[in-house]
Every structure is written in C-alpha cells, then in structure tokens.
Write a protein that holds these residues in place. Sequence first.
Motif, PDB file in Angstrom:
ATOM      1  N   MET A 119      19.460  67.284  31.342  1.00  0.00           N
ATOM      2  CA  MET A 119      19.465  66.629  32.645  1.00  0.00           C
ATOM      3  C   MET A 119      19.485  67.674  33.761  1.00  0.00           C
ATOM      4  SD  MET A 119      22.058  63.698  34.099  1.00  0.00           S
ATOM      5  CE  MET A 119      23.511  64.765  34.178  1.00  0.00           C
ATOM      6  N   LYS A 120      18.489  67.616  34.631  1.00  0.00           N
ATOM      7  CA  LYS A 120      18.432  68.469  35.810  1.00  0.00           C
ATOM      8  C   LYS A 120      18.781  67.622  37.031  1.00  0.00           C
ATOM      9  CE  LYS A 120      15.038  71.772  34.068  1.00  0.00           C
ATOM     10  NZ  LYS A 120      13.723  72.432  34.312  1.00  0.00           N
ATOM     11  N   VAL A 121      19.718  68.131  37.840  1.00  0.00           N
ATOM     12  CA  VAL A 121      20.225  67.388  38.984  1.00  0.00           C
ATOM     13  C   VAL A 121      19.639  67.984  40.259  1.00  0.00           C
ATOM     14  CG1 VAL A 121      22.320  66.461  40.049  1.00  0.00           C
ATOM     15  CG2 VAL A 121      22.340  67.119  37.637  1.00  0.00           C
ATOM     16  N   SER A 122      19.443  67.142  41.255  1.00  0.00           N
ATOM     17  CA  SER A 122      18.824  67.596  42.504  1.00  0.00           C
ATOM     18  C   SER A 122      19.668  68.638  43.235  1.00  0.00           C
ATOM     19  CB  SER A 122      18.561  66.402  43.427  1.00  0.00           C
ATOM     20  OG  SER A 122      19.747  65.669  43.660  1.00  0.00           O
ATOM     21  N   ASN A 128      24.739  60.237  45.204  1.00  0.00           N
ATOM     22  CA  ASN A 128      23.665  60.741  46.070  1.00  0.00           C
ATOM     23  C   ASN A 128      22.936  61.928  45.466  1.00  0.00           C
ATOM     24  OD1 ASN A 128      23.878  58.982  48.522  1.00  0.00           O
ATOM     25  ND2 ASN A 128      25.980  59.777  48.456  1.00  0.00           N
ATOM     26  N   ARG A 129      22.609  61.808  44.202  1.00  0.00           N
ATOM     27  CA  ARG A 129      21.830  62.822  43.497  1.00  0.00           C
ATOM     28  C   ARG A 129      20.646  62.153  42.791  1.00  0.00           C
ATOM     29  NH1 ARG A 129      26.240  64.907  45.340  1.00  0.00           N
ATOM     30  NH2 ARG A 129      27.112  66.866  44.513  1.00  0.00           N
ATOM     31  N   ILE A 165      16.453  58.952  37.080  1.00  0.00           N
ATOM     32  CA  ILE A 165      17.355  57.938  37.613  1.00  0.00           C
ATOM     33  C   ILE A 165      18.041  58.551  38.832  1.00  0.00           C
ATOM     34  CG2 ILE A 165      19.443  58.539  36.299  1.00  0.00           C
ATOM     35  CD1 ILE A 165      19.720  55.476  35.722  1.00  0.00           C
ATOM     36  N   SER A 166      18.579  57.725  39.717  1.00  0.00           N
ATOM     37  CA  SER A 166      19.147  58.234  40.957  1.00  0.00           C
ATOM     38  C   SER A 166      20.407  57.459  41.316  1.00  0.00           C
ATOM     39  CB  SER A 166      18.117  58.117  42.089  1.00  0.00           C
ATOM     40  OG  SER A 166      18.664  58.537  43.316  1.00  0.00           O
ATOM     41  N   THR A 167      21.325  58.163  41.954  1.00  0.00           N
ATOM     42  CA  THR A 167      22.511  57.502  42.514  1.00  0.00           C
ATOM     43  C   THR A 167      22.438  57.439  44.038  1.00  0.00           C
ATOM     44  OG1 THR A 167      23.707  59.612  42.490  1.00  0.00           O
ATOM     45  CG2 THR A 167      24.014  58.154  40.587  1.00  0.00           C
ATOM     46  N   ILE A 168      21.318  57.863  44.593  1.00  0.00           N
ATOM     47  CA  ILE A 168      21.167  57.821  46.050  1.00  0.00           C
ATOM     48  C   ILE A 168      21.174  56.360  46.512  1.00  0.00           C
ATOM     49  CG2 ILE A 168      19.585  58.286  47.960  1.00  0.00           C
ATOM     50  CD1 ILE A 168      18.723  60.801  46.513  1.00  0.00           C
ATOM     51  N   GLY A 169      21.995  56.091  47.481  1.00  0.00           N
ATOM     52  CA  GLY A 169      22.070  54.747  48.033  1.00  0.00           C
ATOM     53  C   GLY A 169      23.019  53.816  47.315  1.00  0.00           C
ATOM     54  N   MET A 170      23.578  54.248  46.188  1.00  0.00           N
ATOM     55  CA  MET A 170      24.529  53.412  45.463  1.00  0.00           C
ATOM     56  C   MET A 170      25.919  53.586  46.067  1.00  0.00           C
ATOM     57  SD  MET A 170      23.408  53.745  41.462  1.00  0.00           S
ATOM     58  CE  MET A 170      21.792  53.237  40.901  1.00  0.00           C
ATOM     59  N   GLU A 171      26.516  52.515  46.501  1.00  0.00           N
ATOM     60  CA  GLU A 171      27.787  52.594  47.216  1.00  0.00           C
ATOM     61  C   GLU A 171      28.973  52.085  46.414  1.00  0.00           C
ATOM     62  OE1 GLU A 171      27.279  50.714  50.981  1.00  0.00           O
ATOM     63  OE2 GLU A 171      25.681  52.076  51.627  1.00  0.00           O
ATOM     64  N   SER A 172      28.732  51.672  45.178  1.00  0.00           N
ATOM     65  CA  SER A 172      29.838  51.236  44.321  1.00  0.00           C
ATOM     66  C   SER A 172      29.679  51.867  42.945  1.00  0.00           C
ATOM     67  CB  SER A 172      29.874  49.707  44.203  1.00  0.00           C
ATOM     68  OG  SER A 172      28.648  49.212  43.705  1.00  0.00           O
ATOM     69  N   SER A 173      30.796  52.033  42.252  1.00  0.00           N
ATOM     70  CA  SER A 173      30.795  52.675  40.933  1.00  0.00           C
ATOM     71  C   SER A 173      29.937  51.895  39.949  1.00  0.00           C
ATOM     72  CB  SER A 173      32.225  52.789  40.415  1.00  0.00           C
ATOM     73  OG  SER A 173      33.020  53.562  41.289  1.00  0.00           O
ATOM     74  N   LYS A 174      29.311  52.633  39.033  1.00  0.00           N
ATOM     75  CA  LYS A 174      28.448  51.967  38.054  1.00  0.00           C
ATOM     76  C   LYS A 174      28.269  52.853  36.837  1.00  0.00           C
ATOM     77  CE  LYS A 174      24.033  49.531  37.661  1.00  0.00           C
ATOM     78  NZ  LYS A 174      22.787  49.128  38.360  1.00  0.00           N
ATOM     79  N   ASP A 175      28.234  52.234  35.674  1.00  0.00           N
ATOM     80  CA  ASP A 175      27.877  52.923  34.435  1.00  0.00           C
ATOM     81  C   ASP A 175      26.372  52.764  34.242  1.00  0.00           C
ATOM     82  OD1 ASP A 175      30.520  53.677  33.818  1.00  0.00           O
ATOM     83  OD2 ASP A 175      30.924  51.694  32.980  1.00  0.00           O
TER      84      ASP A 175
END
Length: 613
Positions: A250-253, A278-279, A297-307
């Motif tokens: 996995m390469k992260v931004s 936000n990565r 896959i991205s976590t940008i814009g996600m404002e609540s915890s998630k698996d």
Amino acid sequence: AKGKWTKVIKVDEEEVINTAANEGNPFFNSRFNVMYFTRCATVPKKTNTCRIYSSKRTGRNFSEPIPVDIAVDSIYSIGQPTLSSDELMIFFSSDMPNGKGGRDLWMATRKRKTDGFGRPINLGDSINTAGDELFPFLRYDTVLYFASNGRVGLGGLDIFKAYFRTDEEGRKYFTQPVNMGVPLNSTSDDFGIVFHPEAEEEGFFASNRQRGRGGDDIYSFIVEPVIFTLEGIVKDESTLQPITGALVEMKVSDGSQHKSNTSERGRYFFNQNQVKPNRNFELTVSKEGYFTTTGSISTIGMESSKDLVLDFILQPIPRKPIILPEILYDLSKWDLKPQYQDSLQGLITILEKNPNLIIELAAHTDARDTEEHNDTLSQKRAQSVVDYLVRRGIDPDRLVAKGYGERVPRVITRDITKAGYTFKAGTRLTESFIDSLPNREVKEAAHQLNRRTEFTIIGTNFKPKPKPQGQQVAPKIEIVTTTPKNSVTYTLSAKKNRMLIPASIDTYSLEFLYEPSTRYISISMDAALDLLKQNIISKNDFHGNPEEIISEGQIKRGAVLTLPSLRIGKKIIYDIDVMVEPKQDEKLILNNEVLLRFGAFTINEETREIIFE
C-alpha cells in the motif's frame, strides 16, 4: 503547568519580522524552517497594500524577510498565505480585479522552490462569492479551509472546508464547500483556522463571539478522532478460493508505504496507524503464479470512522500444458536433426520451470533390420538425446533413459496426416498394419513415425543430490530386450480389502479406489479443493454456475466436474466426469467402465498388479 500557556514573547527580539508595519497570518512549511507571512504597510496619507514575505528560521533566529515573488501588480493587496507541502503551490486572499466579489481566494504555482510563482488563478465560483473569502489553510494538500461571509452561514464570517481533487484528465477542482457548523462557527465572526502539525485533530481559530476576552480571541478545538482500518480478501479468479501468502503493498499519498501478507483465509489488514484520514491509498497485490493487480481507495472527505473493505481477485498465469516433443530419425541414424534440437529446447524450458519433474526417454526403431542392430541403434538414439540435455544443464538424475529397439510399435494418440494418408488416433503401427498400407510412400511414413524418442513424466518429486563441483555423470542407457508391460502395482485398503491403484491427475498424485460395479465415479471434496488450489482444474471445469457451486473451502455436494486427464502407468485418458462427495474418505473412486478406457487389462492378484495390454 499542564493546560497553561507560557508568557507571550516576540517572535524575534531584533525586530526582523516585526516592524512598524502590520505583520500577521504566519504559515510555516512542513520542516518548520521557513515562515511565510503577511506584511501590510502603514504609511500615513498613502494607499497601503499588503504583500507576502518569507523568512528562513535557524534556531530561534529568522533571516531578513524577502517578498515572495508572485506575478501580481503591486497596487493590489495579497496576504494570508498557505502552501502545499512541497511549497510549489500557494493560496492567498486578494482584492485583485476580475474576482467574484470583495476579497477572493487565488492560487499560484511554480516548478521549483527557487522560482517565482506564476500568474495567480482565481479559485472560481466553487469557492469565491460576492462577499469576502479570507484566511485560507491547506491541510494534507487535499483540504482547503477558509472563512467566508458570502455563503449561507450562522453569522458574519463562517469557517468552511472544500476538498481539492484531481479528475481523470488530471485537472484540479474543488468540491462544494461545507460549513463546519457549531461549535466552530457562531453568530459572530469565526475565521483563521489552523491545525496543530503534530496533534492532527487539534487546532486553533479566531472568533469575536460573545463572552470572549476582547475583540478577536483565539480559541482551541479538538476534533473527535476519525479512525479507519482497511481489510480485504484475495481470491483466485479461476478457483474462487482464498490465496494464502499474497503480498499486498500500500502506497499512501503522504509518501508512506506499508505491506501485508494474506492469511490462510486470504485476508489482509492495515490498521488505523496506517490508514489515516484524508489520504489516498494505492494497493498492489502480487503472488507468484498470478498476474499482479492493483486497486485504490480514499479516506478524503470521510468524516466518520469506518472499517474499509477492498477485495481483490487474482488471475492465475495460465499453466501451459506439459507438451512432450517427439524426436524422429532418418533410417539407421541416431544424430539429432536441427529441428528436433528446437523441440528439445522446449523440453529444457519445461524442466527448468518444473525442477521436480523426472523424465523417461524411450528410444525406438522401426522393425526393419535385425533386433541386435535395432537395439544398438535405439541405445545410440537415447544417448544422443541424453548427452544434449546434460550439456544444456539438466541434472542427469532426472533422466531415465531406455532403448526399446523395435519392440514397442507406436500407438497414435491423435490423428496424424502424412504422405496424404491419415493415421487415426488409437492405431498401433505394427508390421502387419504397415504391410496393409496402400503404397510405399505411406508405408515409409509409418516407419518414420515408429523411429522416435518419446518423453514421459514418470515422477514429480525429484530432489537433487549433492555432487562434486563440475561433475555430471550421464545416466546409463538401459536396453529393454523384452516387450515392456504397462503395469502398476496396487495395494489393498485396510477397511474392506479393496484395490487402491496409483494414478495422477496432471502433476497431482493419488491412489484411487477401484469399485468395478459402482454406478457413480466420485472425487472427495478435499481432493477437488487441492486440484483447485494447484490450478489443475478451474471453476470452468464445473458443470453449472460455479458461483453457486464453489465457496471458500467448500464445494457443493453432488457437483459434477471434468478432470482434464488421468494417468495410470504409461496410459493416459482425458475428460473424465466425476461427482464431488464431501464425506468420501478416498480421494477418487473409479469403476470398471472408466478403467476400460485405458484399454484391456488383467489383474494378477498374486503380484498385486494391473497389467494393461
């Protein structure tokens, strides 16, 4: 003491940064060694403008500030800078013309940190309004926070955020701004948000809300942490079974990299310290024997915890069937023709890629000349092939060489056309058959088909033995002076004293239970799963919808599949339909009908042999 601030001191005692002008809105680069800030002139009776400056920090001291080179006319004010992590992109607020309202947000770029910034670009309607947009702050290079009084909000200036993204064609754009809401925003002015560089979910902002201590006060905030994890299952596209030991990279931004190996159930996992908010994440999945695949896959814009879950399907690299070449010879000759040396190169490649295989080389002659002559000739033909293979680096212990002379006429395994005549599959090229052929040319073609060296896989468990350096001993060529019988030795099962016969499906060795009169032929679920895992069979070999038949570690009872081949001794048959029986102890149960497909046979109970004609 904890929770209390130290006494406020000036940034510099020499007043290099602080002057008679107004300085404010400092922004530090990621290494905290360069400060960008706004300086506004305060010369009486003059039109004063603001500019952006930078100063290098060494210890507690700052260098003489210099104006940041931005292609903007000096009659316009620019200030409140925020930069990308590589310092090649700058955002600021300005009253330049051609904007959308009062003060707008603008962006400028440069190729190197030593270059000046180019002409600024207005952030457009997605950010700017007819009101004022002020105090930008860029976080993670992907989220822009700013204050605006031109949007629907709670008070005067409210704090908003918008995500900075790139479309499929590489163009940058901002998402629709979102009001940060209470408690950050109030009915008063709220602005100037910044985040703590180390405590990621903590920060500060300014507000003139009620119950403050003065005009504009500084407030701190803590955002409830957003926690992410990422997991998934890696499966074989052909078998639908989980893949153990696949490497997931996995390469992260943000530049970090992480690795995970799949478990026995094909699962990989990255924890909350690896999957941050936000990565963007680019994943690469690889495994020997499979084509590499990727996903994102991205976590940008996600404002609540998630698996987060991202599964992968790996496509196996096609297993090329082990096609054993044949070697044909001129009459009474044993030297290798150049075209058959090319065929042997294919065999060498197979042996190199499958280092566990053991090969029997069987050299044959036609029936002309004496037996003694043909025995010597077949021995020389076998020797020429062995010498060639050993010279090319094949371990001689993997070669079992035999010269059969004229004793084993060839059996045609597929239709072959030579000299205008088609030799049908199943035909045995005996002397009487050759004598019955229509003309001399066709008879000579049949004799040539009998003159050959054949290759047969007789083992899949070769283990090299240590040898003195540089020593290679070619195997002894055995002359077979009797017509070889094709036989296998069987054992008796412990429970019901029934015959267990050794066989192989491709490279998968097993013993099958011989039940002459059974109606159904069946395979155990464990054996079928083994064949799937070794890619000897695939989902396409099952009759019906494989999605309904195959699941993780399970195959539906009664499912029918077609085995690609089955070998007993030197005999091989193809396309055998078997039924999956989960509760079956024996790997495979065959009846008399299937055994007869190998040809007529006799059973010697005294020697416990099955002998095929």
